[in-house]
Enzyme design. Structure first.
Site, PDB file in Angstrom:
ATOM      1  N   TYR A   1       1.002  -1.305   0.455  1.00 22.96           N
ATOM      2  CA  TYR A   1      -0.162   0.238  -0.100  1.00 22.96           C
ATOM      3  C   TYR A   1       1.312   1.177   0.330  1.00 22.96           C
ATOM      4  O   TYR A   1       2.320   1.108   0.246  1.00 22.96           O
ATOM      5  CB  TYR A   1      -1.138   0.070   0.635  1.00 22.96           C
ATOM      6  CG  TYR A   1      -0.465  -0.043   2.611  1.00 22.96           C
ATOM      7  CD1 TYR A   1       0.544   0.407   2.900  1.00 22.96           C
ATOM      8  CD2 TYR A   1      -1.859  -0.155   3.450  1.00 22.96           C
ATOM      9  CE1 TYR A   1       0.872  -0.193   4.157  1.00 22.96           C
ATOM     10  CE2 TYR A   1      -1.306  -0.296   4.286  1.00 22.96           C
ATOM     11  CZ  TYR A   1       0.008  -0.266   5.225  1.00 22.96           C
ATOM     12  OH  TYR A   1       0.529  -0.673   6.685  1.00 22.96           O
ATOM     13  N   GLU A   2       0.234   2.262  -0.169  1.00 21.15           N
ATOM     14  CA  GLU A   2       0.769   3.454  -0.646  1.00 21.15           C
ATOM     15  C   GLU A   2       1.830   3.899  -1.906  1.00 21.15           C
ATOM     16  O   GLU A   2       2.529   4.476  -1.404  1.00 21.15           O
ATOM     17  CB  GLU A   2       1.630   3.959   0.649  1.00 21.15           C
ATOM     18  CG  GLU A   2       0.360   4.614   2.089  1.00 21.15           C
ATOM     19  CD  GLU A   2      -0.866   4.991   1.513  1.00 21.15           C
ATOM     20  OE1 GLU A   2      -0.608   5.866   0.614  1.00 21.15           O
ATOM     21  OE2 GLU A   2      -2.133   4.693   2.116  1.00 21.15           O
ATOM     22  N   GLY A   3       1.878   2.644  -2.457  1.00 24.39           N
ATOM     23  CA  GLY A   3       2.755   2.463  -4.296  1.00 24.39           C
ATOM     24  C   GLY A   3       3.660   1.735  -3.153  1.00 24.39           C
ATOM     25  O   GLY A   3       3.902   1.429  -2.527  1.00 24.39           O
TER      26      GLY A   3
END
Length: 570
Positions: free
Chosen positions: A429-431
């Site tokens: 997550y978050e890239g």
């Protein structure tokens, strides 16, 4: 076993590796003197150890659930969050004008490390609020700031970020959520978002959603996206939660880990929202929140690695299995060479990743305090490295912890498996970490490698100074830095970005290895014998990985495509 927050490790880092004194020397953070810093670390450690850590296992065994449209969290979570909020920890780095402590991001990062190690499923809630607070501070109107920031900062209300849709993950520009002007300054938001952490809960107050959506005149792609504040309850004339907005939790995801953190599918059916920032410029505002979260996610990996390491050490100190000839040993598996190798690798990597995150946070603080472009470039460069390396270390250390437990690690009752399950999301997550690496070799190299070269110069200058005390270690660090520097020059010279992307992940790893070696060498130079031993282990045994990683990074993209898609599928 009881969790112990790494207070002393942060005191050491802030005294010797990434000096808090440099941050406190600025007018903006003049209050962050050593006595304040140490007190913050100690109090955060107490909260983490005594209040949050006991909720770790409870949350895993009692997942968040959706009952008649209401999200119910694990026993004790609401009380744990209230203790956290009442202590002011949500607003530790928030603007004092709205009730925040106004302390450095470096201290906030240290606190998030401790709270994650204690209980990541609960820590995720304030982490999202912190990111939303920063986004609103930078981009929202005064009216939105005045209404939302005091309540978000106090923890009375909580915040989320709504980007992902079933068809639009990393490609956020493919989103379908719509925003229609209502003619009164508000907008009607309709669409579905997925993977919304703490999209709802039973902690009380209001849940404030930052939602990406496209206005009718928004062009296709990311440049046509706007950002909106869409609260669960529409505030009344007194700023208190009023009527329910037209949004709901459709379902909760059944996840590999972080069971107690509700990950929601959200449905917006003409919900009332308010524009944050300028029309069609929502990605700029959302990236403020995402960059905050990327550092936060990197330190989540470090926090879970710390907890997994402590768990593994305790088991290795106690477990008797097989005989060793180690004179003066414990008589348990910690005497075995391979177990000792794993534990020392874990400890060395945790320190390296923690120092990198602290350096990133420090660069953010110095940017905030001075506005200096050099600090800004450094913070931007270190963010993807801190996120990717920190989460990779969390995954690796948790896996080694399972290995040290042997068969017992595969048994849930020992608790070792939970660390691996909980931390696995951090590289996604978050890239994803692949996206972080691509960002590093593309966007962060648009300066021709200037920011990277400034770091390399510091590392090599320090290695030169260290040669009198640790000649072999200093030479190894200098040589490794030179290799990564040359690899950076090769990457920057590639006109085809695919040639950079093909080796982006190994390049980021090599960069992190050299940064870690630099911070270990600085630790050894303090005269602390234990730190020197750990530095020697890291530099002699882990740093050499950079050679193969850099070789991989310099091959380019051609070989990646030699096997066709059909051949891969065969």
């Amino acid at each position: 076993m009881p969790y112990r927050s790494p207070v002393s490790d942060y005191e050491f880092i802030f005294d010797h590796i990434v000096p808090m004194a440099d941050i406190a020397a600025t007018e903006r953070f003049a209050d962050a003197q050593k006595d304040v810093s140490d007190a913050i670390l100690a109090e955060a450690g107490k909260l983490s150890d005594d209040i949050l850590a006991p909720l770790q296992r409870v949350g895993d065994l009692n997942p968040a659930r959706l009952e008649n449209g209401v999200v119910r969290t694990a026993p004790g979570f609401a009380e744990g969050f209230r203790a956290l909020a009442e202590g002011g920890w949500v607003g530790i780095s928030a603007d004092p004008e709205y009730g925040g402590m106004g302390l450095p991001m470096a201290l906030c990062t240290a606190v998030n490390d401790m709270m994650t190690g204690a209980c990541i499923s609960l820590q995720l809630c304030p982490l999202l609020s912190q990111g939303q607070i920063e986004a609103l501070e930078h981009h929202a109107s005064d009216a939105i700031k005045d209404l939302y920031l005091p309540k978000l900062t106090s923890g009375e209300w909580t915040g989320t970020m709504n980007l992902t849709e079933p068809q639009a993950g990393t490609d956020v520009g493919a989103l379908r959520t719509k925003a229609e002007p209502n003619g009164d300054g508000t907008y009607s938001i309709s669409g579905q978002k997925i993977y919304i952490t703490y999209g709802d809960h039973d902690f009380g107050g209001n849940v404030c959603h930052l939602v990406l959506a496209r206005l009718p005149d928004g062009v296709p792609g990311p440049k046509g996206i706007s950002l909106f504040m869409v609260p669960k309850y529409i505030p009344d004339e007194n700023g208190n939660p009023g009527v329910a907005n037209d949004l709901r939790v459709v379902s909760l995801e059944h996840k590999l880990g972080i069971h107690a953190s509700p990950t929601c599918v959200m449905e917006y059916s003409g919900a009332t929202g308010w524009l944050v920032g300028e029309e069609h410029n929502g990605m700029a505002a959302m990236f403020t929140m995402m960059n905050n979260a990327r550092l936060g996610v990197g330190i989540q990996g470090v926090g879970i690695a710390e907890a997994a390491y402590q768990h593994a050490v305790a088991y290795a100190m106690d477990r008797k299995q097989g005989a060793t000839k180690l004179e003066g040993g414990k008589g348990t598996i910690i005497d075995h060479a391979d177990v000792r190798r794993m534990l020392t690798s874990m400890k060395a990597d945790i320190f390296a990743a923690r120092a990198i995150a602290a350096a990133c946070a420090s660069a953010i603080d110095l940017t905030t305090a001075t506005g200096d472009a050099t600090h800004r470039a450094r913070a931007a460069l270190l963010t993807p490295i801190a996120k990717a390396f920190g989460s990779d270390v969390g995954i690796a250390v948790s896996a080694e912890g399972l290995q040290i437990h042997g068969g017992m690690g595969f048994v849930e009752e020992t608790g070792a498996a939970q660390f691996s399950r909980d931390v696995r999301i951090t590289s996604i997550y978050e890239g994803t970490n692949g996206i972080q690496a691509m960002d590093l070799v593309a966007r962060k190299m648009m300066d021709g490698g200037e920011a990277a070269n400034a770091i390399f110069e510091e590392i090599e200058n320090h290695a030169e100074k260290a040669k009198g005390q640790f000649p072999d270690l200093a030479e190894a660090v200098w040589s490794a830095c030179e290799t990564v520097c040359e690899t950076t020059e090769w990457l920057v010279a590639q006109g085809d970005l695919n040639d950079r992307f093909a080796g982006a992940v190994p390049y980021l790893r090599a960069f992190a290895r050299v940064l870690g070696a630099h911070y270990h060498l600085k630790a050894a130079m303090t005269g602390d014998a234990t730190r020197a031993k750990l530095a020697r282990f890291y530099i002699e045994r882990l740093l050499p990985e950079h050679v193969g990683l850099c070789a991989h990074a310099r091959v380019g993209a051609a070989g990646i495509y030699e096997l066709s898609a059909d051949e891969l599928a065969a």
